[in-house]
Design a protein around this motif. Sequence first.
Motif, PDB file in Angstrom:
ATOM      1  N   GLN A  89      -9.006   8.262 -16.437  1.00 52.13           N
ATOM      2  CA  GLN A  89      -8.627   7.492 -15.443  1.00 52.13           C
ATOM      3  C   GLN A  89      -7.628   8.147 -14.492  1.00 52.13           C
ATOM      4  N   LYS A  90      -7.451   8.093 -13.379  1.00 56.21           N
ATOM      5  CA  LYS A  90      -6.331   8.534 -12.275  1.00 56.21           C
ATOM      6  C   LYS A  90      -5.533   7.468 -11.833  1.00 56.21           C
ATOM      7  N   THR A  91      -4.533   7.309 -12.047  1.00 50.68           N
ATOM      8  CA  THR A  91      -3.791   6.269 -11.426  1.00 50.68           C
ATOM      9  C   THR A  91      -3.093   6.553  -9.957  1.00 50.68           C
ATOM     10  N   ILE A  92      -3.058   5.787  -9.023  1.00 50.83           N
ATOM     11  CA  ILE A  92      -2.815   5.835  -7.735  1.00 50.83           C
ATOM     12  C   ILE A  92      -1.433   5.006  -7.708  1.00 50.83           C
ATOM     13  N   ARG A  93      -0.166   5.592  -7.546  1.00 50.89           N
ATOM     14  CA  ARG A  93       0.979   4.782  -7.602  1.00 50.89           C
ATOM     15  C   ARG A  93       1.486   4.400  -6.161  1.00 50.89           C
ATOM     16  N   ILE A  94       1.581   3.178  -5.977  1.00 49.13           N
ATOM     17  CA  ILE A  94       1.962   2.620  -4.661  1.00 49.13           C
ATOM     18  C   ILE A  94       3.440   2.033  -4.492  1.00 49.13           C
ATOM     19  N   ALA A  95       4.047   2.507  -3.511  1.00 52.23           N
ATOM     20  CA  ALA A  95       5.557   1.988  -3.188  1.00 52.23           C
ATOM     21  C   ALA A  95       5.384   1.196  -1.862  1.00 52.23           C
ATOM     22  N   ILE A  96       6.028   0.113  -1.968  1.00 56.58           N
ATOM     23  CA  ILE A  96       5.804  -0.520  -0.642  1.00 56.58           C
ATOM     24  C   ILE A  96       7.264  -0.917  -0.113  1.00 56.58           C
ATOM     25  N   SER A  97       7.670  -0.559   1.158  1.00 58.42           N
ATOM     26  CA  SER A  97       9.009  -1.152   1.751  1.00 58.42           C
ATOM     27  C   SER A  97       8.866  -1.895   2.565  1.00 58.42           C
ATOM     28  N   GLY A  98       9.438  -3.305   2.365  1.00 59.96           N
ATOM     29  CA  GLY A  98       9.096  -4.353   3.106  1.00 59.96           C
ATOM     30  C   GLY A  98       8.521  -5.623   2.437  1.00 59.96           C
ATOM     31  N   THR A  99       8.927  -6.704   2.619  1.00 65.14           N
ATOM     32  CA  THR A  99       8.369  -8.075   1.909  1.00 65.14           C
ATOM     33  C   THR A  99       8.019  -9.054   2.715  1.00 65.14           C
ATOM     34  N   GLY A 100       7.934  -8.658   4.192  1.00 61.93           N
ATOM     35  CA  GLY A 100       7.456  -9.540   5.071  1.00 61.93           C
ATOM     36  C   GLY A 100       5.911  -9.754   5.208  1.00 61.93           C
ATOM     37  N   PHE A 101       5.625 -10.025   6.359  1.00 65.03           N
ATOM     38  CA  PHE A 101       4.141 -10.284   6.820  1.00 65.03           C
ATOM     39  C   PHE A 101       3.275  -9.032   6.437  1.00 65.03           C
ATOM     40  N   ALA A 102       4.006  -7.878   6.882  1.00 62.23           N
ATOM     41  CA  ALA A 102       3.091  -6.707   6.896  1.00 62.23           C
ATOM     42  C   ALA A 102       3.195  -6.222   5.395  1.00 62.23           C
ATOM     43  N   GLY A 103       4.020  -6.427   4.830  1.00 61.00           N
ATOM     44  CA  GLY A 103       4.329  -6.089   3.162  1.00 61.00           C
ATOM     45  C   GLY A 103       3.187  -7.086   2.467  1.00 61.00           C
ATOM     46  N   ASP A 104       3.175  -8.256   2.730  1.00 56.66           N
ATOM     47  CA  ASP A 104       2.237  -9.139   2.245  1.00 56.66           C
ATOM     48  C   ASP A 104       0.863  -8.774   2.411  1.00 56.66           C
ATOM     49  N   TYR A 105       0.421  -8.399   3.549  1.00 54.31           N
ATOM     50  CA  TYR A 105      -1.150  -7.962   3.855  1.00 54.31           C
ATOM     51  C   TYR A 105      -1.408  -6.400   3.113  1.00 54.31           C
ATOM     52  N   THR A 106      -0.141  -5.750   3.204  1.00 57.95           N
ATOM     53  CA  THR A 106      -0.409  -4.317   2.570  1.00 57.95           C
ATOM     54  C   THR A 106      -0.735  -4.409   1.176  1.00 57.95           C
ATOM     55  N   ALA A 107       0.035  -5.446   0.409  1.00 53.20           N
ATOM     56  CA  ALA A 107      -0.098  -5.586  -1.197  1.00 53.20           C
ATOM     57  C   ALA A 107      -1.397  -6.196  -1.349  1.00 53.20           C
ATOM     58  N   SER A 108      -1.897  -7.379  -0.670  1.00 55.07           N
ATOM     59  CA  SER A 108      -3.217  -7.771  -0.622  1.00 55.07           C
ATOM     60  C   SER A 108      -4.419  -6.738  -0.382  1.00 55.07           C
ATOM     61  N   THR A 109      -4.174  -5.876   0.605  1.00 56.43           N
ATOM     62  CA  THR A 109      -5.205  -4.915   0.826  1.00 56.43           C
ATOM     63  C   THR A 109      -5.792  -3.978  -0.420  1.00 56.43           C
ATOM     64  N   TYR A 110      -4.532  -3.665  -1.137  1.00 57.13           N
ATOM     65  CA  TYR A 110      -5.139  -2.685  -2.175  1.00 57.13           C
ATOM     66  C   TYR A 110      -6.069  -3.178  -2.954  1.00 57.13           C
ATOM     67  N   SER A 111      -6.150  -4.659  -3.258  1.00 57.33           N
ATOM     68  CA  SER A 111      -7.155  -4.975  -4.122  1.00 57.33           C
ATOM     69  C   SER A 111      -8.424  -5.310  -3.475  1.00 57.33           C
ATOM     70  N   MET A 112      -8.650  -4.892  -2.192  1.00 56.48           N
ATOM     71  CA  MET A 112      -9.900  -5.253  -1.309  1.00 56.48           C
ATOM     72  C   MET A 112     -10.444  -3.852  -1.147  1.00 56.48           C
ATOM     73  N   ILE A 113      -9.831  -2.764  -1.423  1.00 57.40           N
ATOM     74  CA  ILE A 113     -10.682  -1.686  -0.946  1.00 57.40           C
ATOM     75  C   ILE A 113     -11.839  -1.136  -1.869  1.00 57.40           C
ATOM     76  N   PRO A 114     -12.715  -0.502  -1.411  1.00 51.28           N
ATOM     77  CA  PRO A 114     -14.013  -0.279  -2.217  1.00 51.28           C
ATOM     78  C   PRO A 114     -13.748   0.460  -3.568  1.00 51.28           C
ATOM     79  N   HIS A 115     -14.389  -0.122  -4.668  1.00 54.43           N
ATOM     80  CA  HIS A 115     -14.264   0.525  -5.844  1.00 54.43           C
ATOM     81  C   HIS A 115     -14.488   1.918  -5.781  1.00 54.43           C
ATOM     82  N   LYS A 116     -13.681   2.485  -6.724  1.00 49.59           N
ATOM     83  CA  LYS A 116     -13.627   3.937  -6.749  1.00 49.59           C
ATOM     84  C   LYS A 116     -13.608   4.227  -8.683  1.00 49.59           C
ATOM     85  N   ASN A 117     -14.637   4.926  -8.932  1.00 45.32           N
ATOM     86  CA  ASN A 117     -14.871   5.235 -10.459  1.00 45.32           C
ATOM     87  C   ASN A 117     -13.753   5.891 -11.006  1.00 45.32           C
TER      88      ASN A 117
END
Length: 425
Positions: free
Chosen positions: A3-31
């Motif tokens: 398994q390969k882990t993709i590490r994500i860093a997020i700068s900002g916790t406002g509106f854009a930060g919220d949808y960014t964090a949520s979006t990563y759980s919605m991208i198409p599954h990758k084996n």
Amino acid sequence: MTQKTIRIAISGTGFAGDYTASTYSMIPHKNGVHIELAGVISGRRENAEKFAVRHNVTNAFDSHEEMLKSVQPDIDNICCANFAHGPYATEAGQAGVPVIVLEKPPVIWPGYPEGRTADAATRKEESMDYLATVLDAVRAGKSKLLYAEDFIYVDGVKGIVELLIEAQKQNKGKVLYQSGVCAHQGSHAPAYDTPSKSGGGALFNKACHPLGPALYLKQVEGILNGTGPIRPVQVSAAALQILKHQPETSHEFFRPMQNVDDFGRITVMFEDRTIAEVHGHDLSISGIRNEFSVITDFAEYDVRMNPNNENELFLPEGTAAGNILLREKLSTPQGTSFPRPNQTYSHGYVNEMNDAVDCALESDRSPQSGPMMAWDTMAVLMASYESADADGRFVDISEYTVRGRQFTENEIPDPHRLGKVFQRQ
């Protein structure tokens, strides 16, 4: 399978930060791929800690530099206030972060945080010089820059590109006229009405959205016909403060801006003498309005991202909806409305972050919206304010676009890799 882990860093916790964090759980599954939200920062440490708990982020940090050193992210999402975009993108490039996702607009005029004043022509020149140093740092670090203009990634725009690819086989595919709008009733972010933090108002922060696909489709047209990206060369614009000059009785459903424009109109002429017209404003009383239209030599395509009448709802009493947000910036659910389920997807964010993840996984893949998009966008936006100050006269930007900075093959899009949205017969 390892398994390969993709590490994500997020700068900002406002509106854009919220949808960014949520979006990563919605991208198409990758084996074989695990996506970890590994770090977050905010202007205030306590906000970062609350965000980390809410979105299951591994750690909160005090500074962007500290986060990069500790996390060593595969993707750095810069979705904080605009004034930090340039410094953070430079730091990420210097740290050699593989993929940098830079929210719009790319940078702001460096004179704003320094407390300086200057005419619009000087602001344009200094902003482009500053952006050049940022892009140089990204290039030197061998990082991939994804300029996060979500309108480029909506399914409708992907569909237009699919049609352009087919039309080219019939010696068609000329994009003649484009128009679009992004509007709502005024951002609630405190930084928005502060030029030293936002860089500008509706023209800079809203008209930039439909501008993105307008620039992208002309790039794509030229790439498909073999001549190379078609670039913007002249700009005419208006940037106005409307609500500020109206009586207080007009302000009830809006946030009147005191320091930045609440209406922007941009007309762009491309080097093949075709045209795009885009609007951004804070005068939409009915919630967000995101629309984009294209007229080509073979078809007309209208993209109605939001509102869209695919769903219709009538509520005699708005309280029945609880705290559900039916459409972004919709002030009341009462009465008839057109709900937009999965707005995060319909606005292009999922496709956008999926491109970032694919770029992290595939060494030969570059973002569809990359450094050239960031550069041309900034040139158009800054020239727009120059034009607005000159009563809308056309301002030439070919020194920056056609004759200016040169971009390598991996810094321009490959429309064949944007992805397909249509079934085939």
